[in-house]
Enzyme design. Structure first.
Site, mmCIF file in Angstrom:
data_model
loop_
_atom_site.group_PDB
_atom_site.id
_atom_site.type_symbol
_atom_site.label_atom_id
_atom_site.label_comp_id
_atom_site.label_asym_id
_atom_site.label_seq_id
_atom_site.Cartn_x
_atom_site.Cartn_y
_atom_site.Cartn_z
ATOM 1 C CG HIS A 1 -0.197 -0.443 2.485
ATOM 2 N ND1 HIS A 1 -0.349 -1.701 3.006
ATOM 3 C CD2 HIS A 1 0.705 0.160 3.302
ATOM 4 C CE1 HIS A 1 0.392 -1.846 4.086
ATOM 5 N NE2 HIS A 1 1.053 -0.724 4.285
ATOM 6 C CG HIS B 1 8.162 -3.660 14.020
ATOM 7 N ND1 HIS B 1 8.704 -4.755 13.378
ATOM 8 C CD2 HIS B 1 7.129 -3.253 13.249
ATOM 9 C CE1 HIS B 1 8.033 -4.974 12.268
ATOM 10 N NE2 HIS B 1 7.075 -4.079 12.161
ATOM 11 C CG ASP B 2 4.554 -5.829 13.540
ATOM 12 O OD1 ASP B 2 4.139 -4.680 13.804
ATOM 13 O OD2 ASP B 2 4.791 -6.222 12.384
ATOM 14 C CD GLU C 1 5.492 -8.374 7.891
ATOM 15 O OE1 GLU C 1 5.012 -8.395 9.031
ATOM 16 O OE2 GLU C 1 4.946 -7.769 6.951
ATOM 17 C CD GLN D 1 -0.966 1.332 6.800
ATOM 18 O OE1 GLN D 1 -1.840 0.694 7.372
ATOM 19 N NE2 GLN D 1 0.316 1.204 7.115
ATOM 20 C CG ASP E 1 5.332 -4.107 5.314
ATOM 21 O OD1 ASP E 1 5.520 -4.648 6.414
ATOM 22 O OD2 ASP E 1 4.339 -3.402 5.052
HETATM 23 C C1 GLC Z 1 3.808 -5.190 8.483
HETATM 24 C C2 GLC Z 1 4.542 -4.434 9.553
HETATM 25 C C3 GLC Z 1 3.545 -3.799 10.486
HETATM 26 C C4 GLC Z 1 2.634 -2.899 9.685
HETATM 27 C C5 GLC Z 1 2.014 -3.626 8.494
HETATM 28 C C6 GLC Z 1 1.354 -2.692 7.540
HETATM 29 O O1 GLC Z 1 3.095 -6.257 8.974
HETATM 30 O O2 GLC Z 1 5.412 -5.285 10.236
HETATM 31 O O3 GLC Z 1 4.192 -3.088 11.503
HETATM 32 O O4 GLC Z 1 1.617 -2.419 10.520
HETATM 33 O O5 GLC Z 1 2.973 -4.338 7.759
HETATM 34 O O6 GLC Z 1 2.270 -2.082 6.689
#
Ligand code: GLC
Length: 621
Positions: free
Chosen positions: A166, A375-376, A308, A234, A266
């Site tokens: 996005h 971070h998540d 990811e 987004q 991502d």
């Molecule tokens: C990924 C990132 C996360 C974010 C999401 C949307 O999962 O790790 O932090 O909110 O993408 O971009």
């Protein structure tokens, strides 16, 4: 500074690679974009253009990397994931602190998203409004380039997110779409009314059910509905449109040309949408990722792709592609991470063993990025089919884990917070730092030295587990000194709805000063991790390509596995219980404890609460 080669024809290396991949690329491109010759032609010319723009020193770096294509599979890689602003305010600040990172063994540096992103509507930088501009608060593209040059001198690779699913609603494409430009609207998913979106909603799960419910948003400027799988700001890109794929691949290569070595794709599984499906992991996603891998191979062959893919176990591995036709070079070992925290909460290693068993049987070419925290949030994507045999049921178990890690269960000292609690599904996830989830925060608050000792032992054992696995161990910045949760986000109106900020606190340089004092939490954890790193580096049995296998111990509280490479065998064992445990193995030989040098027989071993051991044996040729 960037040295570009202008008006030069691509060299033979480029041509060779281009020719090598041309048939496959064309095949895939034509399949997905229905023989669109013009779009394909643009794509190929774009690759050449990006190659010509690539600086000579980066091309030399590519050469070095491709000569030693297994460079990331050895036992010397260690990563760190950090927010530029939390760690050192700016990109330049990170450069000034490279010595700290170097000393901490970091040679893979993942900088959290740092491109321009609107304040308050940024999802931590994951809503990019300009893929070619560093957020002015953090610095400039030149700063990034300078940092990467400095990093390369120290053999540190830089990883950067490429947020491809996005854009921000402030991106120029989105702005033009809002202004009524139809071509720009075609880059996204626009619908005249809610009929189609409502059809999608029947089968598409929600990513942020509490903080951003639904997958679509009304766009008043054009009076249409736009697809927004993540936050409403987004906007999902429509990869059915070849222009989107072409331009986004160009944006990715642009980042590679700024010295980015590892591209984190991502939200990879989300990039293709088809009504009537979950819009996750569709076959076309694999085609697109393979084409991006080919694009990187042709233009900047030293670059790695990190996917990811935070999905259930069976969905993750296919993103490696095949050994002959790889997609991602690296994937997060997400199931092992979640299974590990499950093991902390249950003191029962059977699920973890089952998970290790499946990763041990994968081809050794597949390299995982191992981590305890990032971070998540931690999503409880465990293998519930396996757990069912023990009477463990998904929803109840998630509730148990979430209660445990909030310290609601008797005997739990963990301090975490829920994330996106969806009461209808009972599917909440969890936030918190490694140290707080290990019980250190509660112990320090209560000034209970015994509890603190237990928490530190658990924290260190989890790191030992991380360093025992094949692949790249990646620390979350702050974990190397046992940083605790940061509750200040509760007071910040822009952040308080998103509990992931609990573990996104400022790095404490004050606390980092204590890293040499072994009487402190910081010093204990920092030095233990250093010892693990040094030991791992000394033993080739920790190579990603080593043989690995489970060792039965007759005790469910303990997990033990062997590693073998070039005449050396190492057994790693971990006691996940807070009580002493005895294990029996079929190992008859005499081993040496790598940390104490003690001789040890492995057929019967007593392990203290949260104790780990690495024991080794050398075979003569
Ligand atoms: C990924 C990132 C996360 C974010 C999401 C949307 O999962 O790790 O932090 O909110 O993408 O971009």
């Amino acid at each position: 500074m960037k040295k570009t080669v202008e008006n030069k024809k691509p060299n033979t290396g480029f041509k060779k690679r281009f020719n090598k991949y041309f048939d496959e690329l064309k095949w895939l491109y034509f399949e997905i974009y229905k023989n669109d010759e013009n779009a394909f032609d643009f794509f190929c010319k774009m690759l050449e253009r990006m190659y010509l723009e690539r600086a000579e020193d980066l091309k030399a770096w590519d050469k070095k990397r491709t000569k030693d294509s297994g460079w990331y599979k050895d036992n010397k890689r260690e990563g760190m994931l950090l927010y530029v602003d939390n760690f050192a305010d700016t990109v330049k600040g990170v450069q000034e602190h490279l010595d700290y990172l170097d000393e901490t063994g970091v040679n893979y540096l993942h900088l959290m998203p740092l491109l321009e992103s609107p304040e308050g509507r940024s999802d931590g930088g994951y809503a990019v409004s300009d893929f070619r501009k560093v957020d002015p608060k953090l610095g400039t593209m030149d700063d990034l380039l300078a940092l990467s040059e400095e990093c390369h001198k120290k053999d540190i690779s830089i990883c950067l997110d490429f947020v491809m699913n996005h854009t921000s609603e402030d991106h120029i494409w989105a702005k033009s779409a809002k202004a009524g430009d139809r071509t720009a609207q075609e880059r996204y998913f626009f619908f005249d009314d809610w009929r189609v979106p409502n059809e999608f909603e029947k089968t598409v799960p929600q990513v942020f059910p509490t903080t951003a419910p639904g997958n679509f948003t009304w766009c008043p400027e054009v009076g249409k509905v736009v697809m927004t799988t993540f936050y409403p700001y987004q906007w999902d890109l429509n990869y059915r449109n070849p222009t989107v794929f072409n331009d986004m691949t160009e944006n990715m290569l642009f980042l590679c040309n700024q010295g980015v070595d590892i591209v984190r794709l991502d939200a990879t599984p989300y990039i293709w949408k088809t009504p009537g499906t979950t819009c996750r992991n569709l076959p076309e996603v694999h085609t697109l990722v393979r084409m991006m891998k080919i694009a990187a191979e042709i233009v900047c062959p030293g670059t790695l792709l990190l996917g990811e893919v935070v999905m259930e176990p069976k969905e993750v591995v296919p993103y490696f592609g095949t050994v002959e036709k790889p997609e991602c070079d690296l994937l997060y070992n997400v199931t092992t991470m979640a299974s590990l925290w499950h093991t902390v909460a249950t003191h029962d290693t059977r699920l973890l063993q089952h998970q290790l068993y499946s990763t041990f049987s994968l081809p050794k070419e597949y390299v995982f990025l191992n981590y305890l925290r990032c971070h998540d949030d931690i999503g409880w994507g465990l293998d519930y089919n396996y757990l069912e045999q023990f009477g463990v049921e998904e929803v109840n178990h998630k509730k148990y884990l979430n209660d445990f890690f909030r310290g609601y269960i008797y005997g739990s000292e963990a301090r975490g917070e829920l994330y996106n609690d969806d009461p209808t599904l009972g599917d909440a996830r969890l936030c918190g730092t490694t140290a707080s989830l290990s019980g250190i925060e509660a112990a320090e608050y209560e000034r209970d030295e015994i509890k603190k000792e237990t928490g530190i032992k658990l924290d260190i054992m989890l790191h030992a587990f991380l360093f025992s696995l094949s692949g790249i161990p990646v620390l979350y910045s702050g974990d190397e000194i046992g940083q605790l949760n940061d509750y200040t986000y509760h007071e910040d109106p822009l952040r308080r709805e998103d509990s992931r900020y609990l573990h996104r606190g400022k790095f404490s340089w004050e606390d980092a000063k204590k890293k040499t004092n072994k009487k402190t939490r910081e010093g204990r954890i920092y030095s233990a991790i250093r010892d693990l790193r040094e030991m791992r580096k000394k033993h080739k049995a920790f190579f990603a390509e080593a043989d690995t296998w489970l060792i039965p111990t007759g005790n469910d509280c303990v997990v033990a596995f062997g590693r073998y490479f070039e005449n050396e065998k190492v057994i790693c064992m971990f006691n996940f219980s807070n009580m002493q445990q005895r294990i029996y193995t079929a190992e008859q030989e005499e081993y040496k404890d790598l940390f104490t040098n003690e001789k040890i027989k492995a057929d019967c071993v007593d392990l203290q609460p949260y104790e780990y051991r690495w024991i080794a044996l050398k075979y003569k040729n």
